[in-house]
Design an enzyme around this catalytic site. Structure first.
Site, short mmCIF file in Angstrom:
data_model
loop_
_atom_site.label_atom_id
_atom_site.label_comp_id
_atom_site.label_asym_id
_atom_site.label_seq_id
_atom_site.Cartn_x
_atom_site.Cartn_y
_atom_site.Cartn_z
N LYS A 190 11.22 0.53 7.73
CA LYS A 190 10.42 0.03 9.14
C LYS A 190 11.35 -0.09 10.32
CE LYS A 190 6.54 0.29 6.69
NZ LYS A 190 5.99 1.59 6.22
C1 LIG Z 1 0.79 1.57 7.75
C2 LIG Z 1 1.12 0.79 6.57
N1 LIG Z 1 0.34 -0.22 6.23
C3 LIG Z 1 0.80 -1.09 5.11
C4 LIG Z 1 2.05 -0.88 4.82
C5 LIG Z 1 2.43 -1.77 3.51
O1 LIG Z 1 3.56 -2.63 3.70
P1 LIG Z 1 4.37 -3.23 2.45
O2 LIG Z 1 4.90 -1.88 1.94
O3 LIG Z 1 5.34 -4.23 3.18
O4 LIG Z 1 3.36 -3.91 1.53
C6 LIG Z 1 2.67 0.25 5.08
C7 LIG Z 1 4.19 0.32 4.48
O5 LIG Z 1 4.82 0.90 3.74
C8 LIG Z 1 2.36 0.90 6.00
O6 LIG Z 1 3.07 1.91 6.52
#
Ligand SMILES: Cc1ncc(COP(=O)(O)O)c(C=O)c1O
Length: 366
Positions: A190
């Site tokens: 990110k």
């Molecule tokens: C738009 C979006 N929402 C939620 C997530 C979920 O995050 P995480 O992988 O930290 O659980 C991501 C990440 O990959 C994402 O890009």
């Protein structure tokens, strides 16, 4: 044109190399502190991120997905409730709604912004609708004025998904500080990434913040006293300390991403990143009817690309039980077939972008 360049989709060289000593010092301090969960690094990062995002409260969690699930639970969203979400959102957004037992109501995105199409929301609101999940995809924020108007009109909550938009803003208000509650992922790739899994919930509502704090830690505010069935979703000291170091550079890195997007725009005659000046360009996405061939062409010349995302959630096996079929969400399906994400990260040079764009223009001219 220079041949044989190797341009990965993502490289941390331009992100971590310059701050390596600071990161090592922060990690070493945590090791020496002999306190690894919920100590001063977590508290400090919560304070810093809350202040950066203009939110009164920030509650560290283990991931963006956990942040979304806990945010929905904080709003008491459960079985029987409906939550509106974009049909092209990342699978985590759908999973969070499914995990709390609520009903996913997919709304097609605008093919211009890739975010939920404001004009298609009202027709899907029912007496069971409780919330809109505003997923700021690729670094560009949803049309928050329109969402807030709809939310007010129908008394809905807005949950912002800030995973791809750390540092973006809308009318001078930072993403993740506008809805009732927001979840941010710090997955390593990110704009602000941890060096492992991490996330944070932000809100301006003290009650929601207190609930989130309980839910992330076994439903407990007093050790071994469990008021609700909670999660183990804590932001550990190591990730918090590393994120504190990286947060100081986020605006600078976002500016570099915007500059790269501008270079792409100029060469490809594309305007995506210019739609909103505060787009933090997490993903630079182009469309091509010959997407797979274009991806092969770029790969054959050393340029790695990704697809965000090749299968829309409604066609994933995980959601087979919802009985959607191909054709139900044609915009999401077209985006899945035609989208291609080009490399975009601090450290890419203008000549790298020349190289990539020359390859694309050469492919398109055939
Ligand atoms: C738009 C979006 N929402 C939620 C997530 C979920 O995050 P995480 O992988 O930290 O659980 C991501 C990440 O990959 C994402 O890009």
């Amino acid at each position: 044109m220079m041949k044989n360049r190797k341009i990965p989709y993502l490289s941390f060289d331009g992100i971590h190399d310059e701050i390596e000593e600071e990161l090592i010092r922060a990690a070493s301090d945590v090791i020496k502190s002999k306190w690894y969960i919920h100590g001063k690094s977590c508290l400090q990062f919560e304070k810093e991120y809350g202040s950066y995002s203009g939110s009164d409260y920030a509650v560290g969690v283990n991931s963006g997905l956990d942040g979304l699930i806990i945010s929905l639970q904080c709003l008491n969203i459960r079985k029987g409730d409906e939550v509106l979400v974009a049909s092209n959102a990342y699978i985590a957004c759908w999973n969070a709604i499914a995990r709390v037992g609520a009903t996913i109501v997919p709304i097609e995105p605008s093919s211009r912004t890739y975010n939920i199409d404001i004009n298609k929301i009202e027709e899907r609101i029912t007496s069971k609708t409780k919330a809109i999940m505003a997923v700021h995809l690729y670094g560009q924020m949803c049309d928050m004025d329109a969402l807030i108007n709809l939310a007010k009109k129908y008394q809905l909550s807005i949950i912002e998904d800030n995973a791809q938009s750390q540092g973006a803003s809308y009318n001078h208000q930072k993403s993740s500080s506008i809805g009732q509650i927001s979840s941010t992922s710090f997955y390593p790739g990110k704009n602000l990434g941890a060096l492992g899994d991490a996330g944070i919930i932000t809100t301006n509502n003290s009650e929601l913040a207190e609930k989130a704090k309980k839910l992330r830690n076994y439903g407990s505010s007093v050790k071994y006293v469990n008021e609700v069935i909670g999660h183990n979703s804590r932001l550990d000291e190591m990730q918090a300390a590393l994120l504190s170091v990286k947060l100081k550079y986020l605006d600078q890195w976002n500016a570099q991403r915007r500059e790269i997007a501008q270079w792409y725009n100029e060469r490809l005659g594309h305007e995506w990143a210019a739609i909103h000046p505060s787009n933090v360009c997490h993903v630079y996405c182009i469309q091509s009817e010959a997407r797979n061939e274009l991806q092969k062409h770029l790969n054959g010349h050393g340029v790695q690309t990704l697809i965000h995302y090749p299968i829309p959630p409604h066609l994933q096996q995980a959601y087979e039980h919802l009985n959607y079929k191909k054709g139900d969400f044609p915009i999401a399906e077209r985006l899945a077939e035609q989208s291609l994400s080009l490399p975009i990260y601090p450290g890419l040079s203008e000549s790298d972008i020349d190289y990539i764009c020359d390859l694309i223009l050469e492919f398109n001219s055939k």
